[in-house]
Structure formats: structure tokens, C-alpha cells
Design a protein around this motif. Structure first.
Motif, PDB file in Angstrom:
ATOM      1  N   SER A 204      43.724  23.979 -18.296  1.00  0.00           N
ATOM      2  CA  SER A 204      42.318  23.879 -18.704  1.00  0.00           C
ATOM      3  C   SER A 204      41.783  25.237 -19.118  1.00  0.00           C
ATOM      4  O   SER A 204      41.095  25.364 -20.129  1.00  0.00           O
TER       5      SER A 204
ATOM      6  N   ALA B 158      40.845  18.251 -17.401  1.00  0.00           N
ATOM      7  CA  ALA B 158      39.464  18.546 -17.797  1.00  0.00           C
ATOM      8  C   ALA B 158      38.684  17.288 -18.180  1.00  0.00           C
ATOM      9  O   ALA B 158      37.468  17.335 -18.320  1.00  0.00           O
TER      10      ALA B 158
ATOM     11  N   LEU C 237      37.668  27.611 -14.397  1.00  0.00           N
ATOM     12  CA  LEU C 237      38.852  26.853 -14.809  1.00  0.00           C
ATOM     13  C   LEU C 237      40.131  27.635 -14.524  1.00  0.00           C
ATOM     14  O   LEU C 237      40.155  28.860 -14.550  1.00  0.00           O
TER      15      LEU C 237
END
Length: 102
Positions: free
Chosen positions: A84, A27, A80
Motif C-alpha cells: 500500500s 487498501a 501505510l
């Protein structure tokens, strides 16, 4: 214990869990639309830290700003996956817990 006190205890528990977690490498530097994931995490963390440190809600916490962060979390979670997604689900839970104490 009143509901708001329970909500504060829950927020503190989520905050402790968050502090023990690591930001997912996948991320870092990533944006979803125009939402920077590092900044989103930092914004939620800053508000939660302020609320937890005060032992009450911090007067400078804007409920509308927190609500906007909750919307951003919903948006990013649509895309996502993996670590993440797990991490930002936890951030989302923490953001919603913060809204309960405001």
C-alpha cells in the motif's frame, strides 16, 4: 525541450506505469482518518487522465484541488506500509508531476 514539456513527458510515463499497476488489496475499503484510499486514488487518476488525454493541461483541472490531494497523500503515507505504501508513493509522485504541468 522546455521544462514544462519534460514535465508532461514525465507525467505520461508515470501514468503508463500506474495503468500497469494494481490497486493493493490491503487498501480496498480502507480509510486513513477521513480519507478514503480508493477515492483518493481515483481522484488523482481522473485529473492525470484528463491532463494526459488533452496533450496539455485540461482547463477543468483545479490546481488547488490537486494540491489538496497532494496533502492527503502525504497524510496517508504516514500510516501505510508494504504494498500500500509503495503504491501510494507512486500515486504521490504522479500527483506532484501533475502539479508541475499545471
Amino acid at each position: 525541450m522546455p521544462d514544462r514539456d519534460l514535465a508532461r513527458v514525465h507525467l505520461r510515463e508515470l501514468w503508463t506505469e500506474h495503468l500497469a499497476s494494481s490497486f493493493p488489496p490491503s487498501a480496498r475499503g480502507k480509510e486513513v482518518g477521513s480519507i478514503d484510499l480508493v477515492l483518493l486514488d481515483a481522484d488523482v487518476a481522473g485529473y492525470v487522465d484528463s491532463a494526459v488525454r488533452e496533450g496539455n493541461t485540461h482547463p477543468a483541472i483545479d490546481p488547488e484541488a490537486v494540491a489538496s490531494l497532494a496533502v492527503d497523500l502525504d497524510v496517508v503515507l504516514l500510516t501505510l506500509t508494504g504494498d500500500s505504501a509503495d503504491y501510494f508513493q507512486a500515486v504521490r509522485r504522479m500527483c506532484h508531476a501533475l502539479r508541475e504541468v499545471l
